[in-house]
Write a protein that holds these residues in place. Structure first.
Motif, PDB file in Angstrom:
ATOM      1  N   GLY A   1      -1.435   1.410  -8.221  1.00 13.68           N
ATOM      2  CA  GLY A   1      -1.156   0.544  -7.083  1.00 13.68           C
ATOM      3  C   GLY A   1      -2.203   0.704  -5.997  1.00 13.68           C
ATOM      4  O   GLY A   1      -3.371   0.941  -6.272  1.00 13.68           O
ATOM      5  N   LYS A   2      -1.766   0.606  -4.751  1.00 20.57           N
ATOM      6  CA  LYS A   2      -2.694   0.638  -3.616  1.00 20.57           C
ATOM      7  C   LYS A   2      -3.039   2.061  -3.200  1.00 20.57           C
ATOM      8  O   LYS A   2      -2.236   2.969  -3.325  1.00 20.57           O
ATOM      9  N   ALA A   3      -4.249   2.203  -2.648  1.00 20.28           N
ATOM     10  CA  ALA A   3      -4.728   3.497  -2.167  1.00 20.28           C
ATOM     11  C   ALA A   3      -4.093   3.821  -0.824  1.00 20.28           C
ATOM     12  O   ALA A   3      -3.620   2.928  -0.122  1.00 20.28           O
ATOM     13  N   PRO A   4      -4.114   5.101  -0.429  1.00 14.86           N
ATOM     14  CA  PRO A   4      -3.596   5.472   0.891  1.00 14.86           C
ATOM     15  C   PRO A   4      -4.377   4.779   2.000  1.00 14.86           C
ATOM     16  O   PRO A   4      -5.557   4.466   1.843  1.00 14.86           O
ATOM     17  N   LYS A   5      -3.720   4.557   3.106  1.00 14.41           N
ATOM     18  CA  LYS A   5      -4.344   3.897   4.252  1.00 14.41           C
ATOM     19  C   LYS A   5      -5.554   4.704   4.735  1.00 14.41           C
ATOM     20  O   LYS A   5      -5.495   5.919   4.812  1.00 14.41           O
ATOM     21  N   GLY A   6      -6.629   4.006   5.033  1.00  8.78           N
ATOM     22  CA  GLY A   6      -7.837   4.652   5.531  1.00  8.78           C
ATOM     23  C   GLY A   6      -8.794   5.088   4.435  1.00  8.78           C
ATOM     24  O   GLY A   6      -9.828   5.668   4.713  1.00  8.78           O
ATOM     25  N   SER A   7      -8.467   4.815   3.190  1.00 11.82           N
ATOM     26  CA  SER A   7      -9.313   5.233   2.069  1.00 11.82           C
ATOM     27  C   SER A   7     -10.415   4.218   1.811  1.00 11.82           C
ATOM     28  O   SER A   7     -10.287   3.047   2.117  1.00 11.82           O
ATOM     29  N   MET A   8     -11.471   4.687   1.201  1.00 10.89           N
ATOM     30  CA  MET A   8     -12.534   3.838   0.695  1.00 10.89           C
ATOM     31  C   MET A   8     -12.210   3.605  -0.773  1.00 10.89           C
ATOM     32  O   MET A   8     -12.116   4.560  -1.540  1.00 10.89           O
TER      33      MET A   8
END
Length: 153
Positions: free
Chosen positions: A60-67
């Protein structure tokens, strides 16, 4: 007119294929992601270890603030979306390490002083490029193995 023998058996096997393929492909994607993440962690500068510890992968989606490096979406459903990432709220500087920064004149507390910038220390995209072929090969093999398993059973 030709008659197809064992049509019901073939139909049952074909209905099983997406489930078996999804399981095998998911395991293949996890294996490839583990290899890419391991290479990233070996290449990243290890000043405090915060950036190294922020590198990972998730479904799914990466943690907030990740590249985000890559999001691989499978054609067998949304549950096959794998994301490889680096950085988080503590290691917000992942982009600056990967690409470097340009020299500039500071503002704020050090207004007027020159900042020479930083050189790029790539760890992120080089790991993906080095492992992309192997990752594709792993997923293709998982697809073939799934088809063979369904055909055999």
């Amino acid at each position: 007119m030709a008659k197809i023998l064992n049509l019901a058996r073939l139909d049952r096997k074909l209905k099983r294929l997406p489930t078996v393929a999804r399981e095998r492909i998911r395991l293949g994607m996890e294996e490839a992601a583990d290899e890419i993440v391991a290479m990233m962690k070996s290449l990243v500068p290890k000043d405090s270890g915060t950036l190294r510890d922020s590198i990972g992968w998730t479904w799914g989606k990466a943690p907030k603030g990740s590249m985000v490096m890559a999001t691989a979406k499978g054609s067998l459903g949304a549950d096959l979306t794998l994301t490889i990432y680096a950085g988080n709220s503590d290691a917000y500087y992942a982009r600056w390490v990967e690409f470097g920064t340009a020299g500039h004149t500071n503002a704020g507390k050090f207004a007027g002083s020159d900042n020479p910038g930083t050189r790029a220390q790539p760890f992120f995209y080089v790991s993906w490029r080095a492992n992309k072929r192997a990752a594709k090969r792993i997923v293709r093999k998982a697809s073939r193995d799934a088809a063979k398993k369904v055909a055999a059973g």
